[in-house]
Design an enzyme around this catalytic site. Structure first.
Site, PDB file in Angstrom:
ATOM      1  N   ASP A  85       0.910  -1.079  -0.100  1.00 47.87           N
ATOM      2  CA  ASP A  85       0.133   0.070  -0.051  1.00 47.87           C
ATOM      3  C   ASP A  85       1.004   1.399  -0.060  1.00 47.87           C
ATOM      4  OD1 ASP A  85      -2.163  -1.775   0.347  1.00 47.87           O
ATOM      5  OD2 ASP A  85      -1.823  -1.697   2.489  1.00 47.87           O
ATOM      6  N   LYS A 104       1.737   2.019  -5.162  1.00 51.03           N
ATOM      7  CA  LYS A 104       2.161   1.678  -6.282  1.00 51.03           C
ATOM      8  C   LYS A 104       1.227   1.915  -7.531  1.00 51.03           C
ATOM      9  CE  LYS A 104       2.664  -2.566  -4.435  1.00 51.03           C
ATOM     10  NZ  LYS A 104       2.514  -2.183  -3.287  1.00 51.03           N
ATOM     11  N   LYS A 154      -0.604   4.419  -8.327  1.00 48.29           N
ATOM     12  CA  LYS A 154      -0.218   5.647  -9.194  1.00 48.29           C
ATOM     13  C   LYS A 154       0.967   5.597 -10.007  1.00 48.29           C
ATOM     14  CE  LYS A 154       0.966  10.487  -8.572  1.00 48.29           C
ATOM     15  NZ  LYS A 154       0.887  11.791  -8.029  1.00 48.29           N
ATOM     16  N   ALA A 179      -4.144  -8.360  -3.733  1.00 43.31           N
ATOM     17  CA  ALA A 179      -3.687  -6.844  -4.160  1.00 43.31           C
ATOM     18  C   ALA A 179      -5.042  -6.260  -4.717  1.00 43.31           C
ATOM     19  CB  ALA A 179      -2.795  -6.958  -5.048  1.00 43.31           C
ATOM     20  N   GLY A 180      -5.211  -5.016  -4.968  1.00 47.79           N
ATOM     21  CA  GLY A 180      -6.287  -4.327  -5.328  1.00 47.79           C
ATOM     22  C   GLY A 180      -6.211  -2.983  -5.788  1.00 47.79           C
ATOM     23  N   HIS A 181      -6.763  -2.687  -6.773  1.00 48.68           N
ATOM     24  CA  HIS A 181      -6.624  -1.115  -7.557  1.00 48.68           C
ATOM     25  C   HIS A 181      -7.774  -0.919  -8.208  1.00 48.68           C
ATOM     26  CE1 HIS A 181      -4.271   1.748  -9.151  1.00 48.68           C
ATOM     27  NE2 HIS A 181      -3.992   1.133 -10.280  1.00 48.68           N
ATOM     28  N   THR A 182      -8.254   0.168  -8.048  1.00 46.47           N
ATOM     29  CA  THR A 182      -9.393   0.930  -8.670  1.00 46.47           C
ATOM     30  C   THR A 182      -9.073   2.075  -9.590  1.00 46.47           C
ATOM     31  OG1 THR A 182     -10.475   0.294  -6.554  1.00 46.47           O
ATOM     32  CG2 THR A 182     -11.681   1.631  -8.242  1.00 46.47           C
ATOM     33  N   ARG A 225       3.629 -29.543  -3.885  1.00 44.90           N
ATOM     34  CA  ARG A 225       3.697 -30.179  -5.226  1.00 44.90           C
ATOM     35  C   ARG A 225       2.093 -30.871  -5.616  1.00 44.90           C
ATOM     36  NH1 ARG A 225       9.470 -32.501  -3.948  1.00 44.90           N
ATOM     37  NH2 ARG A 225       8.233 -32.785  -2.214  1.00 44.90           N
ATOM     38  N   LEU A 261       3.896  12.554  -0.110  1.00 46.82           N
ATOM     39  CA  LEU A 261       4.472  13.440   0.715  1.00 46.82           C
ATOM     40  C   LEU A 261       3.595  14.569   1.309  1.00 46.82           C
ATOM     41  CD1 LEU A 261       7.530  14.228   1.851  1.00 46.82           C
ATOM     42  CD2 LEU A 261       7.750  15.778  -0.274  1.00 46.82           C
TER      43      LEU A 261
HETATM   44  P1  IMP Z   1      -2.581 -12.873   2.445  1.00 46.17           P
HETATM   45  O1  IMP Z   1      -1.702 -12.226   1.503  1.00 46.17           O
HETATM   46  O2  IMP Z   1      -3.951 -12.816   2.027  1.00 46.17           O
HETATM   47  O3  IMP Z   1      -2.134 -14.171   3.070  1.00 46.17           O
HETATM   48  O4  IMP Z   1      -2.459 -11.864   3.788  1.00 46.17           O
HETATM   49  C1  IMP Z   1      -0.882 -11.948   4.421  1.00 46.17           C
HETATM   50  C2  IMP Z   1      -0.597 -10.643   5.150  1.00 46.17           C
HETATM   51  O5  IMP Z   1      -0.334  -9.534   4.004  1.00 46.17           O
HETATM   52  C3  IMP Z   1      -1.764  -9.836   5.746  1.00 46.17           C
HETATM   53  O6  IMP Z   1      -1.234  -9.212   6.597  1.00 46.17           O
HETATM   54  C4  IMP Z   1      -2.392  -8.945   4.776  1.00 46.17           C
HETATM   55  O7  IMP Z   1      -3.103  -7.728   5.158  1.00 46.17           O
HETATM   56  C5  IMP Z   1      -1.274  -8.430   4.018  1.00 46.17           C
HETATM   57  N1  IMP Z   1      -1.460  -8.156   2.616  1.00 46.17           N
HETATM   58  C6  IMP Z   1      -1.833  -9.138   1.595  1.00 46.17           C
HETATM   59  N2  IMP Z   1      -2.047  -8.244   0.402  1.00 46.17           N
HETATM   60  C7  IMP Z   1      -1.578  -7.003   0.652  1.00 46.17           C
HETATM   61  C8  IMP Z   1      -1.813  -5.785  -0.040  1.00 46.17           C
HETATM   62  O8  IMP Z   1      -2.010  -5.687  -1.107  1.00 46.17           O
HETATM   63  N3  IMP Z   1      -1.563  -4.688   0.761  1.00 46.17           N
HETATM   64  C9  IMP Z   1      -1.174  -4.779   2.022  1.00 46.17           C
HETATM   65  N4  IMP Z   1      -0.977  -5.718   2.699  1.00 46.17           N
HETATM   66  C10 IMP Z   1      -1.416  -7.101   2.396  1.00 46.17           C
END
Ligand code: IMP
Length: 482
Positions: free
Chosen positions: A64, A67, A69, A90-93, A196, A385
């Site tokens: 977070d 990235k 932008k 991960a997520g992005h809108t 595996r 910043l």
């Molecule tokens: P998992 O990736 O769902 O197994 O989560 C494991 C840890 O990584 C947790 O603390 C999540 O909050 C963190 N996490 C997973 N993906 C993200 C992300 O895209 N941004 C920030 N933290 C993440």
């Protein structure tokens, strides 16, 4: 033809030696911290090409870092955009022409006709989520042909039992031991890969192989679900039906990413590798076990896509001007006071995938230096910043006291990291709103000093400073593709 360019294209710096090719339709974007949303519009402006390069973008902290932008901005210069690890955690809108697109898997470069997107073998892919993303694009008049997107044959598939086991294992953990996962099945899917017994994209396409692999997995997972977690079992036929339909739908997109990337490189294309999460969430180098289940560091751009390490030209580390973390786990410079709350509110710090409030703290250069070393970072992109404006004094952690001993590197065990007391230096803040600043020289002196201190403490030059959510609010000091 459509191209995506950063706002800085609109006012090119003289003397960069760029050549114009007129006639492309350009998309420009703005990223809004508070909503995790980008807005954009299409416009026609001249377009120019730069040197050919392969560039990796990684997060330096706990994810977070903003990235989205920066990747969007650099996508303007890239021909190919590659996801190499993680999944729909991960997520992005993005909002383009008033239409909202949510991407958890497909690189946002998919919105531009002339960019080829790749999902590498290092990703774990939930086909339902990918199909929703493809359907969303099609419903908005952007059907994605297989020429625009290749999924590696070796990409591991997230199955319903991975999601169930993710939830069940988190629920079974005691308070303090919970990871705070996103619940998307990421850990169990990577677990199967290492054990595996994972099912890969290519395996889905082989009917009898898929049936056999699924049968074995269902038997094993049902044992775990029923006997270990006291949960309801899963149904083999149901999953077979559901995933056979996904296989049919995704078959045209499944191919050899490594071969295509090699061809692109040889053809002189610019390739952007888009990391997800951040260095401290790396399965090997992060604050284990409070990490994600993949290597989030730059080396995985190669292993997670099949691209040769010698062909990487630059590694850009995204550094938020302060630190955040979502989920559980140690965070030495975390703030539990009003300043932390102010930063959380002002920075709109909510998890992009789960909407959880992010924990906030001061900049920690022990963390950033770790990232510089582990990723071979050649330039920092400093984000948000502007969020620090209005604070009288800023603190920067540069080492820790751990059980009476000073250390400038991340301690090896989780207990030591939990015990780490940051040693801060204090620097003066700035009161001015810096959102309208367009040149590093126009920043208040104390903001410039803060950036300089970041460079000095990490031994890494800033290549970009972001002073707001919009694309135009970007001070580009050096372009890795130019
Ligand atoms: P998992 O990736 O769902 O197994 O989560 C494991 C840890 O990584 C947790 O603390 C999540 O909050 C963190 N996490 C997973 N993906 C993200 C992300 O895209 N941004 C920030 N933290 C993440």
């Amino acid at each position: 033809m459509i191209a995506c360019v950063p706002a800085s294209y609109l006012s090119p710096h003289p003397g960069r030696g760029l050549t114009f090719q007129p006639g492309l339709t350009i998309l420009t974007f703005a990223f809004h911290h508070s909503t995790g949303t980008e807005t954009g519009n299409r416009r026609s402006i001249p377009f120019w090409r730069n040197k050919m390069a392969s560039v990796v973008v990684v997060g330096t902290q706990w994810g977070d870092e903003g990235k989205g932008k920066i990747v969007d901005l650099l996508t303007g210069y890239a021909d190919c955009v590659v996801r190499f690890q993680g999944g729909n955690n991960a997520g992005h809108t993005l909002v383009v022409d008033g239409k909202k697109f949510v991407f958890h898997l497909i690189p946002s470069g998919i919105l531009y006709e002339n960019k080829k997107c790749f999902i590498g073998n290092g990703v774990v892919l939930d086909p339902k989520v990918l199909i929703e993303e493809l359907d969303g694009l099609a419903a908005n008049g952007m059907p994605i042909s297989p020429e625009r997107l290749t999924i590696s044959e070796h990409t591991h598939i997230i199955m319903p039992y991975h999601r169930m086991l993710d939830g069940a294992s988190e629920s079974a953990k005691k308070e303090g031991a919970k990871i705070g996962t996103t619940g998307r099945g990421i850990g169990p899917a990577y677990g199967d890969k290492v054990l595996r017994c994972g099912i890969r994209a290519a395996d889905l396409l082989d009917e009898s192989l898929f049936r056999d692999m699924l049968a074995e997995n269902v038997a094993e997972k049902n044992f775990l679900l029923e006997k270990k977690y006291n949960a309801a079992p899963i149904d083999f036929e149901e999953i077979l039906r559901e995933y056979s339909a996904y296989a049919e739908r995704l078959a045209p997109y499944i191919g050899n990413v490594a071969v295509e990337l090699e061809e692109a490189r040889k053809a002189g294309k610019n390739i952007l590798f888009e990391g997800a999460q951040g260095t401290q969430l790396d399965i090997d180098h992060g604050t284990y076990p409070f990490v994600t289940s993949s290597n989030t560091t730059a080396g995985n751009a190669c292993t997670g896509s099949g691209f040769g390490p010698a062909h990487i030209d630059e590694v850009i580390g995204i550094v938020k001007a302060y630190t955040t973390r979502v989920g559980e786990g140690p965070f030495p410079s975390e703030l539990f006071d009003e300043t932390g709350e102010t930063i959380q509110k002002k920075g709109g710090e909510f998890g992009a995938t789960t909407g959880r409030k992010r924990r906030c703290g001061w900049l920690d250069t022990v963390v950033v230096r770790e990232a510089v070393r582990l990723n071979g970072i050649t330039g920092m992109a400093i984000t948000k910043l502007d969020v620090l404006s209005g604070l009288d004094t800023l603190k920067i952690a540069d080492s820790y006291e751990v059980n009476g001993r000073r250390t400038a590197v991340m301690p090896p065990t989780i207990h030591q990291i939990q015990a780490a007391q940051p040693v801060y230096e204090e620097v003066p803040g700035w009161q001015e709103d810096i959102g309208a600043v367009r040149s590093i020289d126009d920043l208040p002196q104390t903001a410039r000093d803060y950036v300089k201190r970041m460079e000095d403490l990490t031994g890494t030059p800033a290549m970009l400073v972001s002073v707001g959510p919009d694309r135009a609010q970007t001070l580009l000091l050096r372009n890795p593709f130019a």
